[in-house]
Design an enzyme around this catalytic site. Structure first.
Site, PDB file in Angstrom:
ATOM      1  N   GLN A   1      33.465   0.575  18.520  1.00 48.21           N
ATOM      2  CA  GLN A   1      32.977  -0.132  19.716  1.00 48.21           C
ATOM      3  C   GLN A   1      31.672   0.496  20.183  1.00 48.21           C
ATOM      4  OE1 GLN A   1      35.149  -1.298  23.668  1.00 48.21           O
ATOM      5  NE2 GLN A   1      34.191   0.682  24.003  1.00 48.21           N
TER       6      GLN A   1
ATOM      7  N   LYS B   1      33.589  -7.534  23.121  1.00 49.76           N
ATOM      8  CA  LYS B   1      34.726  -7.148  23.953  1.00 49.76           C
ATOM      9  C   LYS B   1      34.334  -7.214  25.431  1.00 49.76           C
ATOM     10  CE  LYS B   1      38.105  -3.441  24.738  1.00 49.76           C
ATOM     11  NZ  LYS B   1      37.713  -2.972  26.093  1.00 49.76           N
TER      12      LYS B   1
ATOM     13  N   HIS C   1      38.315  -4.824  30.933  1.00 45.68           N
ATOM     14  CA  HIS C   1      38.130  -3.374  30.829  1.00 45.68           C
ATOM     15  C   HIS C   1      39.286  -2.612  31.469  1.00 45.68           C
ATOM     16  CE1 HIS C   1      34.927  -0.633  29.397  1.00 45.68           C
ATOM     17  NE2 HIS C   1      35.512   0.249  30.171  1.00 45.68           N
TER      18      HIS C   1
ATOM     19  N   ASP D   1      43.037  -7.827  25.187  1.00 46.68           N
ATOM     20  CA  ASP D   1      43.213  -6.428  25.550  1.00 46.68           C
ATOM     21  C   ASP D   1      43.478  -6.361  27.056  1.00 46.68           C
ATOM     22  OD1 ASP D   1      42.286  -3.315  24.834  1.00 46.68           O
ATOM     23  OD2 ASP D   1      41.809  -3.918  26.869  1.00 46.68           O
TER      24      ASP D   1
ATOM     25  N   GLY E   1      46.941  -4.890  29.806  1.00 47.62           N
ATOM     26  CA  GLY E   1      48.205  -5.162  30.473  1.00 47.62           C
ATOM     27  C   GLY E   1      49.418  -5.230  29.580  1.00 47.62           C
TER      28      GLY E   1
END
Length: 391
Positions: free
Chosen positions: A137, A261, A285, A318, A320
């Site tokens: 990333q 992302k 995030h 992405d 939780g």
């Protein structure tokens, strides 16, 4: 009927909540707060988890089912399960040698691990321990020369996927970090030192592996920077928005799969399609940037079920996810693949070197059981078992 667990893991920690409780006892408070904290009042942090509870699946108990197969194809590779390990900054501060522990486990179990630009192991070392399977990333640098050099390093190690982070135009206002002094870079005050002394295993491991640093960025730093100078370097190097033009330039440079992302809106999805990226990770995030936005899974539901995007781009999630049930829910509402950060850090914090493998097997066992309950044999059939969404 056998109750034998197909994917063995430590029976004392069968859930993410169990791992979290143990990790909290073993990680100094300032580092644990950095891992856990969200921005502002942490409303979106809670929303990320709570909104999963409003997704309902329907079981089909009388339907015949074939042999369960959790493998998932993504960007020309087959992974053993439909999830991977999210990029997390300063991993080695939260638990010593965490990036290597997790990358090794991911490589062994054939799932993706994503190294963050601001993690604590280098591109080259992660490529080695993950057997070439780790993604990267990129925090987009302000200087094109630095961007180009990092991309060339990724090409040299044959990194399979480049992920560009787009949702940090400024660092989030995180009250826990302000109080502890654990900003970018961290500052060790007397309270933090006392907290470290109260966690002897963490302290011993830190001495063994050394003080964590931004290993990927070391070639670009002057030697002997103090904390203030390091802070100035980080601000100079990574301050600024990621724009359409910057992503387009990376698309021209990077020959492999390119993923963005932090996407959460139709407008940004449209731009991603126009640029020609291969996938997006829908994310806020981890609730660390904007407290007034919707949960990641809410954004996913809207985007993954839009006919303008379906089948044209991989849409991943992405944020939780805390169980295999949540993984099942994510697939039921349209996710192609999923990533988790905090659960894996809880895993290494709780169980050290065994934490990566434990957490992978724990999620696999959870997901396998859900597939048995709803009577499906393939991950892409979860959409058939969506009962209702009440978000």
């Amino acid at each position: 009927m056998s109750n034998k667990i197909q994917f063995p893991y430590h029976s004392g920690y069968p859930s993410v909540a169990d791992l979290r409780r143990k990790a909290k006892c073993r990680i100094p408070k300032f580092a644990f707060d950095y891992l856990e904290g969200g921005c502002n009042e942490e409303l979106n942090l809670a929303r990320n988890e709570n909104d999963f509870d409003q997704i309902y699946l329907k079981p089909r108990y009388l339907e015949k089912t074939g042999t369960i197969d959790m493998s998932t194809e993504l960007f020309g590779r087959t992974y053993s399960a439909p999830f991977g390990i999210s990029p997390v900054g300063l991993q080695g501060l939260m638990w010593p040698n965490a990036p290597e522990i997790l990358a090794k486990a991911a490589g062994k179990h054939k799932i993706p691990y994503i190294l963050s630009t601001v993690s604590t192991l280098s591109i080259e070392r992660i490529a080695e321990v993950s057997e070439g399977s780790a993604w990267f990333q990129l925090y987009h640098p302000t200087e094109d020369a630095l961007r180009d050099d990092i991309i060339n390093r990724l090409k040299a190690v044959e990194c399979p996927v480049l992920v560009v982070l787009v949702d940090v135009p400024a660092f989030g206002l995180r009250y826990r970090e302000i109080k502890s002094g654990l900003s970018m870079p961290p500052k060790m005050n007397i309270n933090n030192i006392l907290q470290a002394m109260a966690c002897p295993t963490w302290g011993i491991k830190t001495l063994q592996h050394g003080i964590p640093s931004f290993a990927t960025l070391k070639p670009y730093m002057e030697k002997g920077l103090d904390l203030a100078q390091l802070g100035q370097f980080m601000n100079r190097t990574f301050t600024g928005k990621v724009t359409f033009e910057k992503i387009k330039a990376i698309r021209d440079l990077w020959p492999g799969p390119l993923v963005l992302k932090g996407i959460a809106t139709e407008e940004d999805m449209n731009d991603a399609l126009q640029i020609g990226v291969d996938g997006v990770i829908v994310s806020n995030h981890g609730g660390r940037q904007l407290d007034a936005s919707e949960s990641s899974v809410s954004s996913l539901i809207r985007l993954a079920n839009n006919s303008a995007y379906k089948g044209k781009i991989k849409i991943m999630l992405d944020g939780g996810i805390r169980s295999g049930v949540d993984l099942a829910r994510a697939h039921a509402v349209g996710s192609d693949f999923n990533f988790m950060g905090r659960p894996f850090m809880y895993g290494v914090g709780a169980l050290g070197d065994e934490g990566g493998e434990h957490t992978i097997n724990m999620f696999k066992a959870h997901l396998y059981q859900v597939m048995q309950q709803v009577s499906i044999d393939k991950i892409n059939r979860f959409s058939e078992r969506l009962q209702s969404v009440r978000i």
